[in-house]
Design an enzyme around this catalytic site. Structure first.
Site, PDB file in Angstrom:
ATOM      1  N   LYS A 127       0.885  -1.221   0.140  1.00 36.11           N
ATOM      2  CA  LYS A 127      -0.017  -0.083   0.063  1.00 36.11           C
ATOM      3  C   LYS A 127       0.717   1.148   0.038  1.00 36.11           C
ATOM      4  O   LYS A 127       1.969   1.240   0.788  1.00 36.11           O
ATOM      5  CB  LYS A 127      -0.819   0.052   1.214  1.00 36.11           C
ATOM      6  CG  LYS A 127      -1.975   1.316   1.619  1.00 36.11           C
ATOM      7  CD  LYS A 127      -2.863   0.982   2.621  1.00 36.11           C
ATOM      8  CE  LYS A 127      -3.737   2.035   2.707  1.00 36.11           C
ATOM      9  NZ  LYS A 127      -4.671   1.857   3.960  1.00 36.11           N
ATOM     10  N   SER A 167      -9.657   1.528   3.067  1.00 33.79           N
ATOM     11  CA  SER A 167      -8.731   2.422   2.207  1.00 33.79           C
ATOM     12  C   SER A 167      -7.795   1.380   1.557  1.00 33.79           C
ATOM     13  O   SER A 167      -7.237   1.952   0.422  1.00 33.79           O
ATOM     14  CB  SER A 167      -8.250   3.186   2.869  1.00 33.79           C
ATOM     15  OG  SER A 167      -7.181   2.736   3.827  1.00 33.79           O
ATOM     16  N   SER A 179      -9.647  -0.780   7.423  1.00 35.64           N
ATOM     17  CA  SER A 179      -8.972  -0.761   6.172  1.00 35.64           C
ATOM     18  C   SER A 179      -8.101  -2.041   5.655  1.00 35.64           C
ATOM     19  O   SER A 179      -8.146  -2.036   4.273  1.00 35.64           O
ATOM     20  CB  SER A 179      -8.062   0.596   6.073  1.00 35.64           C
ATOM     21  OG  SER A 179      -8.742   1.686   5.779  1.00 35.64           O
TER      22      SER A 179
END
Ligand code: GLN
Length: 494
Positions: A75, A150, A174
């Site tokens: 990420k 997210s 997330s």
């Protein structure tokens, strides 16, 4: 080859059937072919040299790391030295990290192949990746739908078989929520289990880095590689990291599973306020209850419990997380990091313009909310009150874990929702994390694993929560179910 799990790819390399270079080439080819429709990656690296180096080590008979030759996507909130790290924000469009996050160093030491940086909501604020300044990631099971967020890019990348493993971060759900929406395993470790050094901060008392994988065995392996004490993060805990991958197949005998009644309350308004539930979808509830039946058939005792402060979790989270975010994001001032406005009139104007141009709407909303909650005159009524309720939420869990080994329920109230469906209503978006948020407030570990599909073919997730630092028990519990079912073996057709 791209359908395989990391564990299978390790076995095939050990047997001499596959090389790291061949593995890397296959995953890169799949990314090139299909990511233009999914948009999981913000940057793809060509790690062919890295892969060749692993193959050379193997040929020489040198010791190999635990993830030798295994692609891992990361990420874009984790610093990677010499590479852009954007947090999905325009303000960090040209930020090249000067150092590696602790977890990146661990991956490199384990001979993993870093294959790219994945899309996410700006500064990890969101539940759908729609808040990314760069692109909207699509759910590999249905391109009209969101992968969640997210860490939606990481979850979509694993689900789409662009990589067998990925890292995400989880501040309020997330990792677990996108894992649920994408039909894969995703785990948020206990607060302190994994070092946050080099994870760009959102809510520092809530953030944790964790693994995404096709199955629990792989998640255990990746957690084992990244977990453990790091003196550079003073909140990382100096506890022994167990050999998760080794014990994951050992079932837990005679366990008690707590099922919070608050997770199954009806919600006539669909808003989850005032003690109502989250608007739990009937198909999701059915799959979760069927999963509980499987645990019962494996000898577990199911016990209804109460987490009475659950209805306040979303409100508390949006005070604590925004307060911390408003403080953490003060560093993006046009001087130290990231974007600086081209034209300005003095220092104050420079800071104002740089931040005004660099941040997106959701980030600005949260900075304003957090600043307000911390402002003199309101801090007692909002922020300090929220901290007290946070303690009560933690106590609910302490009480529950006195008689239960684990807690189970849905990860998210619904399967993947449509892109655009919730963007006009921030509160509706916030409620998609209603089941995941309390774990961050309490600092406890949680995992989401696939437990079925809706009639429309969308994955459903089961969430398992544990007492602090019981990752081993959580992984073993999750694996027990996985061994009885085949949801984790399904792959979307792209
Ligand atoms: N969706 C939640 C938020 O927007 C949680 C995000 C996260 O865990 N990073 O804050």
């Amino acid at each position: 080859m791209t359908n395989f799990t990391a564990t299978e790819l390790l076995q095939k390399q050990a047997a001499g059937d596959l090389t790291a270079e061949a593995i890397t080439t296959s995953f890169l080819a799949r990314i090139t072919q299909h990511d233009p429709h999914i948009h999981a990656f913000l940057a793809v690296t060509d790690p062919t040299e890295q892969a060749r180096a692993v193959d050379a080590k193997r040929r020489r008979g040198d010791a190999l790391g635990r993830l030798a030759g295994i692609p891992v996507a990361v990420k874009d909130v984790l610093c990677t030295r010499g590479q852009r790290t954007t947090c999905g924000s325009k303000i960090l469009r040209d930020f090249v990290a000067p150092y590696d996050a602790h977890v990146i160093t661990r991956l490199k030491e384990a001979d993993a192949i870093l294959i790219g940086k994945t899309n996410c909501d700006e500064f990890a604020m969101g539940s759908s990746t729609e808040n990314s300044a760069y692109q909207v990631t699509r759910n590999p099971w249905d391109l009209e739908r969101t992968p969640g967020g997210s860490s939606g890019g990481s979850a979509a990348a694993v689900a789409a078989c662009f990589t067998p493993l990925a890292l995400g971060s989880d501040t309020g759900g997330s990792i677990r929520q996108p894992a649920s929406l994408c039909g894969i395993a995703g785990m948020k470790p206990s607060y302190g289990r994994v070092s946050r050094y080099g994870l760009i901060a959102y809510g520092s008392s809530l953030d944790q880095v964790g693994p995404f994988a096709h199955d629990v065995r792989d998640a255990a392996l990746l957690l084992e590689v990244i977990a453990g004490h790091d003196p550079r993060d003073s909140t990382s805990v100096d506890l022994p990291v167990l050999q998760y991958a080794k014990v994951v197949d050992t079932p837990i005998n005679q366990m008690t599973i707590g099922v919070p009644k608050e997770f199954f309350l009806p919600s006539p308004s669909g808003r989850g306020a005032g003690g109502e539930g989250a608007g739990l979808d009937a198909e999701v509830e059915k799959s979760v209850r069927e999963a509980l039946n499987i645990y019962e058939s494996l000898g577990a005792t199911i016990k209804e419990i109460s987490l009475p402060h659950t209805p306040h979790a979303v409100a508390v989270y949006y005070l604590v997380a925004t307060a911390e975010a408003s403080s953490n994001l003060a560093r993006y001032d046009g001087v130290h990091f990231g974007h600086r406005a081209a034209a300005f009139n003095g220092l104050i104007d420079m800071v104002k313009k740089s931040r005004g141009e660099g941040f997106g709407a959701e980030v600005k909303r949260r900075i304003m909310l957090g600043t307000y909650a911390l402002s003199s005159g309101y801090i007692d009524a909002y922020y300090l009150k929220a901290l007290k309720v946070r303690r009560l939420i933690r106590q609910d869990f302490d009480r529950a874990f006195a008689d239960c080994d684990v807690i189970m329920g849905p990860t998210a109230p619904t399967a993947a929702f449509k892109i655009g469906e919730k963007t006009a209503d921030p509160l509706a978006m916030y409620l998609s994390d209603i089941y995941t948020i309390s774990a961050n407030l309490a600092g406890i570990p949680g995992i989401s694993i696939p437990c079925g599909f809706t009639k429309a073919g969308l994955p459903i997730g089961l969430q398992i929560l544990g007492a602090p630092f019981t990752e081993e028990k959580l992984l073993r519990t999750a694996r027990m179910y996985e061994r009885e079912t085949e949801w984790h073996q399904r792959r979307p057709v792209l």
